[in-house]
Design a protein around this motif. Structure first.
Motif, mmCIF file in Angstrom:
data_model
loop_
_atom_site.group_PDB
_atom_site.id
_atom_site.type_symbol
_atom_site.label_atom_id
_atom_site.label_comp_id
_atom_site.label_asym_id
_atom_site.label_seq_id
_atom_site.Cartn_x
_atom_site.Cartn_y
_atom_site.Cartn_z
ATOM 1 N N PRO A 305 21.368 -53.612 -2.727
ATOM 2 C CA PRO A 305 20.138 -52.820 -2.893
ATOM 3 C C PRO A 305 20.128 -52.014 -4.189
ATOM 4 O O PRO A 305 21.154 -51.846 -4.865
ATOM 5 C CB PRO A 305 20.186 -51.880 -1.689
ATOM 6 C CG PRO A 305 21.652 -51.625 -1.513
ATOM 7 C CD PRO A 305 22.331 -52.929 -1.859
ATOM 8 N N PHE A 306 18.965 -51.488 -4.518
ATOM 9 C CA PHE A 306 18.849 -50.493 -5.586
ATOM 10 C C PHE A 306 19.816 -49.357 -5.272
ATOM 11 O O PHE A 306 20.041 -49.003 -4.117
ATOM 12 C CB PHE A 306 17.403 -49.991 -5.656
ATOM 13 C CG PHE A 306 17.129 -49.064 -6.791
ATOM 14 C CD1 PHE A 306 17.015 -49.540 -8.091
ATOM 15 C CD2 PHE A 306 16.992 -47.699 -6.573
ATOM 16 C CE1 PHE A 306 16.757 -48.679 -9.147
ATOM 17 C CE2 PHE A 306 16.737 -46.824 -7.616
ATOM 18 C CZ PHE A 306 16.622 -47.323 -8.913
ATOM 19 N N GLY A 307 20.384 -48.746 -6.323
ATOM 20 C CA GLY A 307 21.512 -47.848 -6.132
ATOM 21 C C GLY A 307 21.207 -46.467 -5.589
ATOM 22 O O GLY A 307 22.139 -45.701 -5.322
ATOM 23 N N ILE A 308 19.934 -46.111 -5.413
ATOM 24 C CA ILE A 308 19.574 -44.802 -4.864
ATOM 25 C C ILE A 308 18.796 -45.002 -3.577
ATOM 26 O O ILE A 308 17.753 -45.658 -3.572
ATOM 27 C CB ILE A 308 18.724 -43.983 -5.862
ATOM 28 C CG1 ILE A 308 19.512 -43.732 -7.154
ATOM 29 C CG2 ILE A 308 18.284 -42.654 -5.238
ATOM 30 C CD1 ILE A 308 18.672 -43.096 -8.251
ATOM 31 N N TRP A 309 19.288 -44.443 -2.482
ATOM 32 C CA TRP A 309 18.538 -44.446 -1.218
ATOM 33 C C TRP A 309 17.431 -43.398 -1.305
ATOM 34 O O TRP A 309 16.252 -43.720 -1.329
ATOM 35 C CB TRP A 309 19.488 -44.164 -0.046
ATOM 36 C CG TRP A 309 18.794 -43.941 1.264
ATOM 37 C CD1 TRP A 309 18.125 -44.875 2.000
ATOM 38 C CD2 TRP A 309 18.691 -42.695 1.982
ATOM 39 N NE1 TRP A 309 17.607 -44.280 3.144
ATOM 40 C CE2 TRP A 309 17.936 -42.956 3.159
ATOM 41 C CE3 TRP A 309 19.148 -41.409 1.749
ATOM 42 C CZ2 TRP A 309 17.656 -41.957 4.086
ATOM 43 C CZ3 TRP A 309 18.863 -40.414 2.679
ATOM 44 C CH2 TRP A 309 18.128 -40.697 3.832
ATOM 45 N N ARG A 310 17.815 -42.134 -1.387
ATOM 46 C CA ARG A 310 16.883 -41.028 -1.645
ATOM 47 C C ARG A 310 17.617 -39.968 -2.457
ATOM 48 O O ARG A 310 18.851 -39.876 -2.413
ATOM 49 C CB ARG A 310 16.355 -40.394 -0.350
ATOM 50 C CG ARG A 310 15.565 -41.312 0.551
ATOM 51 C CD ARG A 310 14.907 -40.559 1.695
ATOM 52 N NE ARG A 310 13.516 -40.247 1.390
ATOM 53 C CZ ARG A 310 12.728 -39.505 2.170
ATOM 54 N NH1 ARG A 310 13.209 -38.978 3.286
ATOM 55 N NH2 ARG A 310 11.475 -39.281 1.838
ATOM 56 N N ASN A 311 16.868 -39.154 -3.162
ATOM 57 C CA ASN A 311 17.445 -38.047 -3.927
ATOM 58 C C ASN A 311 17.620 -36.824 -3.031
ATOM 59 O O ASN A 311 16.852 -36.602 -2.081
ATOM 60 C CB ASN A 311 16.535 -37.681 -5.099
ATOM 61 C CG ASN A 311 16.332 -38.842 -6.053
ATOM 62 O OD1 ASN A 311 17.276 -39.521 -6.436
ATOM 63 N ND2 ASN A 311 15.074 -39.069 -6.427
ATOM 64 N N TYR A 312 18.600 -36.009 -3.366
ATOM 65 C CA TYR A 312 18.885 -34.807 -2.583
ATOM 66 C C TYR A 312 17.688 -33.870 -2.535
ATOM 67 O O TYR A 312 17.432 -33.228 -1.514
ATOM 68 C CB TYR A 312 20.105 -34.084 -3.167
ATOM 69 C CG TYR A 312 20.485 -32.849 -2.409
ATOM 70 C CD1 TYR A 312 21.212 -32.939 -1.218
ATOM 71 C CD2 TYR A 312 20.113 -31.574 -2.854
ATOM 72 C CE1 TYR A 312 21.558 -31.797 -0.506
ATOM 73 C CE2 TYR A 312 20.454 -30.427 -2.153
ATOM 74 C CZ TYR A 312 21.178 -30.553 -0.970
ATOM 75 O OH TYR A 312 21.517 -29.424 -0.262
ATOM 76 N N ALA A 313 16.914 -33.808 -3.622
ATOM 77 C CA ALA A 313 15.754 -32.917 -3.647
ATOM 78 C C ALA A 313 14.696 -33.336 -2.632
ATOM 79 O O ALA A 313 13.917 -32.504 -2.156
ATOM 80 C CB ALA A 313 15.135 -32.892 -5.054
ATOM 81 N N THR A 314 14.678 -34.612 -2.276
ATOM 82 C CA THR A 314 13.732 -35.114 -1.275
ATOM 83 C C THR A 314 14.308 -35.009 0.124
ATOM 84 O O THR A 314 13.589 -34.698 1.082
ATOM 85 C CB THR A 314 13.392 -36.588 -1.569
ATOM 86 O OG1 THR A 314 12.886 -36.707 -2.895
ATOM 87 C CG2 THR A 314 12.375 -37.135 -0.576
ATOM 88 N N ASP A 315 15.601 -35.277 0.243
ATOM 89 C CA ASP A 315 16.242 -35.382 1.555
ATOM 90 C C ASP A 315 17.669 -34.871 1.421
ATOM 91 O O ASP A 315 18.424 -35.349 0.566
ATOM 92 C CB ASP A 315 16.244 -36.848 1.991
ATOM 93 C CG ASP A 315 16.682 -37.059 3.428
ATOM 94 O OD1 ASP A 315 17.632 -36.376 3.862
ATOM 95 O OD2 ASP A 315 16.100 -37.927 4.116
ATOM 96 N N PRO A 316 18.075 -33.898 2.223
ATOM 97 C CA PRO A 316 19.440 -33.355 2.101
ATOM 98 C C PRO A 316 20.534 -34.393 2.359
ATOM 99 O O PRO A 316 21.688 -34.162 1.994
ATOM 100 C CB PRO A 316 19.480 -32.237 3.147
ATOM 101 C CG PRO A 316 18.342 -32.520 4.068
ATOM 102 C CD PRO A 316 17.293 -33.203 3.255
#
Length: 538
Positions: A305-316
């Motif tokens: 997969p793409f290397g980012i699931w979600r960013n911390y600023a969006t989801d802890p």
């Protein structure tokens, strides 16, 4: 996966900021016990011998054996003839010769796996009842056979070199954009293309007949099942070691929102559209895992997969990053797939440098290792060999080496390199650098404990004879998928060669004078049986 040119990473990241397992395994094991394959499908899962075997697990005589355990592989891309074949319409002999050179490269790099693009765009590199022949192979869109079976050939040649063959599929892509591909022009499709018969499954995106590509709509259950069936056909017919997807499910957002109003209205069930899309992709992943295991439980299933699931600023629970979020942008809940155990391995594409502010390799790697820790999903990393030589940090020939040092530190179980052509190019000597440092000796594949266990009995080394600079052995490897040859030096025995069962056991570079060897056998899941009794070659 970067199979076609994408916008620069910084631009992509900027755009993004704007924009039932146990039961299945039981069934699978039953299928494994009774499975009788066709000749093309390879040998069934072997039954381990019940007779006592000579030898000691993990020891060559009195000294321990030592072997690296990691997957080492490369992606061989067929779409747009990026890697292979070098151009469309080559003869059978030319295609075979090119493929053998790619395998020779893999062996020279001391790889143990190859990931071959066999369904790049709703097509096939095998005679399929579900898809037309790939134009990247035949040079035509007439659906006519080239007169031979590339898939069968590619798998057998890979196995002859003891390389795992992972069949790489793009599930939902139906065509490539023009001018190289047919775009969204149905008149340019092969006559037997399934989207001609089932136009209700087709979605054109982005706008423009020539610039668009056709997709199988992930929101239509019948389309999803057809896509699954088309991929499982290859699993049934051929002796593949793995089924592999990259990051293409719903398209990336640069071309605008995916026009699936009709399927959402019919099948959305009142859910928010983003969640409905994620559910559609989840269903594909879960069902493929279940169906592969029911069909051939030893075949591995993995996604890159793409290397980012979600960013911390969006989801802890997200990573310390500021880039495109696969969960929100392409509706791929990669974290859930690992947590639910729907994969055997995952290969996040960490195509950024150490220190890159929006997506720092050194911060994303720990996130992925933490996610997979304690699960039975193995973590490999997708590395960006294709970026070596770019301006900035990628002008450092040691960047991939430094990333692999971090991989070792965090217990990553392997790497896959994108792509074959860049490995061959060896820009700035970066590939030679990491090969000599990290792949200096052979490696066994990681043991995949979640798959069936059938560790073979100890092999037997009967005799040895020197030839030119090597030593050739007479050996028996009953019920083994592959073998591992160890050479004693001092207080241990190091791995010096591997091979598929049935391939001659050879040490290609022995030292002068008497030397002692042991041999082991391994099953398809990487389980090693007891070691043979030692043999000294004079």
């Amino acid at each position: 996966m970067l199979r076609l040119p994408r916008p620069p990473v910084k631009l992509t990241l900027a755009l993004a900021s704007v924009l039932f397992a146990t039961a299945v395994l039981g069934l699978g094991l039953l299928r494994a016990a009774t499975y009788k394959p066709t000749a093309a499908a390879g040998a069934p899962w072997p039954s381990a011998s019940s007779a006592p075997a000579p030898g000691t697990p993990g020891k060559c005589g009195t000294v321990p054996v030592k072997a690296a355990r990691e997957l080492r592989g490369m992606w061989l891309t067929t779409v747009n003839n990026i890697d292979f074949p070098s151009r469309r319409g080559l003869s059978q002999a030319q295609v075979k010769a090119e493929y053998q050179r790619w395998l020779d490269l893999a062996v020279a790099q001391r790889h143990n796996a190859i990931f071959v693009h066999v369904r790049p765009s709703g097509d096939a590199f095998w005679p399929s009842a579900y898809a037309p022949w790939s134009e990247w192979l035949t040079g035509k869109r007439d659906g006519k056979s080239p007169g031979w079976d590339p898939m069968d050939y590619m798998i057998k040649e890979a196995h002859a070199r003891n390389l795992e063959f992972h069949a790489w599929f793009n599930p939902y892509r139906g065509t490539q954009p023009g001018p190289a591909g047919p775009g969204a022009d149905f008149a340019k499709l092969a006559p037997n293309h399934p989207l001609i018969k089932h136009r209700e499954w087709a979605v054109a995106h982005p706008a423009g007949q020539s610039t668009a590509r056709l997709y199988f709509d992930p929101g239509i259950p019948a389309a999803r099942k057809f896509v699954e069936d088309s991929m499982l056909e290859a699993v049934q017919k051929y002796d593949v070691d793995g089924v592999h997807f990259d990051d293409f499910f719903y398209p990336y957002p640069a071309g605008g929102d995916f026009p699936d109003d009709a399927s959402y209205a019919k099948y959305g069930g009142g859910k928010p559209r983003a969640q409905w899309r994620r559910d559609n992709v989840d269903t594909l992943v879960r069902e493929m895992d279940e169906r592969i295991k029911a069909l051939k439980p030893w075949v591995k299933f993995g996604i890159s997969p793409f290397g980012i699931w979600r960013n911390y600023a969006t989801d802890p629970d997200g990573s310390q990053s500021k880039g495109l979020e696969a969960y929100d942008a392409i509706f791929a809940d990669t974290r859930k797939w690992v947590q639910r155990g729907w994969l055997d391995y995952i290969v996040p594409q960490l195509y950024w440098t150490i220190g890159f502010d929006k997506a720092d390799y050194a911060k994303l790697l720990p996130w992925w290792t933490k996610l997979t820790k304690g699960t039975q999903v193995q973590l490999y990393i997708g590395l960006a060999d294709y970026r070596i030589g770019e301006e900035g940090d990628w002008s450092d020939p040691a960047m991939l080496d430094r990333q692999m040092v971090l991989n070792d530190k965090f217990g990553v179980q392997g790497q896959v390199h994108f792509s074959a052509k860049q490995i061959r190019a060896d820009r700035l000597g970066a590939v030679t650098r990491y090969r000599d440092k990290h792949y200096a000796s052979p490696a066994l594949l990681p043991r995949m404990a979640r798959l069936p266990v059938a560790a073979p009995p100890a092999p037997r080394l009967a005799s040895a004879a020197r030839f030119d600079k090597g030593i050739r052995f007479q050996a028996t490897t009953d019920d083994a998928t592959s073998w591992a040859l160890y050479r004693v030096a001092g207080d241990s025995a190091a791995l010096v060669a591997t091979g598929r069962a049935g391939i001659e056991v050879v040490d290609p570079a022995p030292p002068a004078g008497p030397v002692t060897y042991c041999l082991s056998g391994l099953d398809r899941s990487g389980n090693e049986g007891p070691i043979s009794t030692p043999l000294t070659a004079s």
